[in-house]
Structure formats: C-alpha cells, structure tokens
Write a protein that holds these residues in place. Structure first.
Motif, short mmCIF file in Angstrom:
data_model
loop_
_atom_site.label_atom_id
_atom_site.label_comp_id
_atom_site.label_asym_id
_atom_site.label_seq_id
_atom_site.Cartn_x
_atom_site.Cartn_y
_atom_site.Cartn_z
N VAL A 126 8.62 -11.53 -5.06
CA VAL A 126 7.10 -10.86 -5.06
C VAL A 126 6.14 -11.89 -4.52
O VAL A 126 6.08 -12.98 -4.95
CB VAL A 126 6.95 -10.35 -6.46
N GLY A 128 1.74 -11.91 -2.95
CA GLY A 128 0.48 -11.12 -2.57
C GLY A 128 -0.71 -11.88 -2.78
O GLY A 128 -0.79 -13.14 -2.81
N TYR A 149 -3.00 -6.94 -3.61
CA TYR A 149 -1.99 -6.48 -2.63
C TYR A 149 -0.69 -7.05 -3.13
O TYR A 149 -0.60 -8.26 -3.51
CB TYR A 149 -1.85 -7.01 -1.17
N THR A 150 0.46 -6.29 -3.42
CA THR A 150 1.56 -7.14 -3.93
C THR A 150 2.73 -6.44 -3.27
O THR A 150 3.10 -5.30 -3.03
CB THR A 150 1.82 -6.39 -5.33
N HIS A 151 3.50 -7.52 -2.57
CA HIS A 151 4.72 -7.18 -1.73
C HIS A 151 5.95 -7.45 -2.42
O HIS A 151 6.11 -8.70 -2.78
CB HIS A 151 4.83 -7.92 -0.45
N ALA A 152 6.53 -6.32 -3.27
CA ALA A 152 7.62 -6.70 -4.38
C ALA A 152 8.93 -6.18 -3.79
O ALA A 152 9.10 -4.85 -3.84
CB ALA A 152 7.22 -6.23 -5.57
N ARG A 153 9.66 -6.91 -3.44
CA ARG A 153 11.13 -6.29 -2.88
C ARG A 153 12.30 -7.03 -3.69
O ARG A 153 12.33 -8.24 -4.07
CB ARG A 153 11.38 -6.88 -1.37
N PRO A 168 11.59 -1.82 -2.14
CA PRO A 168 10.56 -2.23 -3.31
C PRO A 168 10.93 -1.94 -4.57
O PRO A 168 11.80 -1.07 -4.93
CB PRO A 168 9.49 -0.86 -2.81
N PRO A 173 3.14 -0.88 -7.62
CA PRO A 173 2.23 -0.65 -6.64
C PRO A 173 1.96 -1.63 -5.67
O PRO A 173 1.78 -2.90 -5.99
CB PRO A 173 0.99 -0.07 -7.34
N ALA A 174 2.00 -1.06 -4.28
CA ALA A 174 1.66 -2.18 -3.36
C ALA A 174 0.04 -2.61 -3.25
O ALA A 174 -0.24 -3.62 -3.13
CB ALA A 174 1.98 -1.79 -1.92
N TRP A 175 -0.58 -1.61 -3.74
CA TRP A 175 -2.29 -1.81 -3.54
C TRP A 175 -2.77 -1.21 -4.86
O TRP A 175 -2.37 -0.34 -5.49
CB TRP A 175 -2.76 -0.95 -2.58
N SER A 176 -3.60 -1.97 -5.34
CA SER A 176 -4.36 -1.50 -6.58
C SER A 176 -5.61 -1.91 -6.72
O SER A 176 -6.08 -2.94 -5.92
CB SER A 176 -3.80 -1.95 -8.11
#
Length: 184
Positions: A126, A128, A149-153, A168, A173-176
């Motif tokens: 993860v 961001g 922004y969170t890139h969680a894979r 994912p 969420p990717a954006w909040s």
C-alpha cells in the motif's frame, strides 16, 4: 455450544525522527509496526452446496472445513511528512507520503448461501499521499480541506476466488476527502 480459543501477541515498535526546519515548519519520518489480532470464525452450516457442489465451495478452495480461527495480520508503515504553519499561523498545511508492507492479510472469504469466514490470505503493498489544509480567515471561522490517495494492491494471495496479485484490496478506497467549515 460453539467455543473457540485464539490468543494473539505482537510487539509494535515505532521509530520517529523530526526536524524543525523553522519555527513554523517540521519535517518528520515515522516507521511503525502494527497488527490486528486474530479471532474465531462463527460456525457455518456444512450443507452440500457449501462443502462441494456449488461454485465457490470449500472444496473449490481446497478446504474440507471452515478454519475455526484466523491469525493476526501485521504491517510495517513508513511515512515522511511535513507540517507547515504559514501567515502568522492562519494557514496550516500537513502533508505526508506513506508506504505499507502488509503480511498475513485478513480477508473475508465468501461461500455459497451468503456465508463467509475470515482467514489469512497473503500479503499486500500500500502506498499513497495525504494532505490536510486549514485556513483561519477570521478569528471566528476555520475552513478545512483534506484528502488522500491510497494505492492498495494484493501482492500475493490464497483462497480468495477472483482476487489475485495486482487486485485492489477490497474495502480500501483509492480516493477520499473532506471539507469542513467551523464558525465559532
């Protein structure tokens, strides 16, 4: 009656380093370990569909029963950030970049009939950024905006149908963001 026992123990070290760049600006680095404790799964009726005859059954997952418990997961978080206070402290801007290495990821596994259980399914990466800004245009009014922004894979996985490396992480969420106005 249903009984399951599960015990979790973990050390959660944290290392922090800060640098006062000026009277109104601080840069920091945080490294911390976190974990979520494991727990017990509730009993699930072992109908023929749940066990073997329907898609997504225990048999299709390589299991003969629902695991009675799941283990703690853990992560290492690495963060670098800045806290700035500007215009006689009427504007504050906090920003950060982060990276997490997550292991023994706890995930819900769906079964036929609307049943599910938790298990440790692999690992994830993860990364961001976060931003939080607050302005105080008058002594009685504070305006704020924040977002991340969170890139969680998933980086490796087992048991979860349809979710593989590169997918994912469900529920992240990717954006909040948020907007606030406080009148005093």
């Amino acid at each position: 009656g249903f009984q399951a026992k599960n015990t979790s123990h973990a050390g959660t070290p944290r290392f922090s380093l800060g640098w006062d760049v000026g009277a109104d600006n601080d840069i920091y680095v945080n490294i911390a370990k976190g974990f979520r404790e494991g727990n017990a799964n509730r009993p699930i009726p072992l109908t023929p569909c749940v066990v073997s005859t329907c898609p997504g059954s225990l048999q299709s997952l390589g299991l003969t029963a629902v695991p009675s418990t799941y283990s703690p997961d853990s992560l290492w978080n690495y963060e670098v950030g800045d806290k700035a206070r500007l215009f006689d402290r009427r504007l504050s801007i906090d920003s950060a970049l982060f990276y997490m290495d997550w292991s023994k990821l706890q995930q819900s596994v769906a079964l036929p009939g609307g049943y599910s259980f938790f298990t440790n399914t692999g690992s994830a990466r993860v990364y961001g950024a976060e931003l939080d800004a607050k302005a105080r245009p008058t002594d009685n009014l504070t305006l704020g905006i924040s977002g991340n922004y969170t890139h969680a894979r998933i980086s490796s996985t087992t048991l979860v149908n349809g979710i593989g490396p590169g997918s994912p992480i469900p529920g992240v969420p990717a954006w909040s963001g948020a907007v606030a106005m406080v009148k005093e």
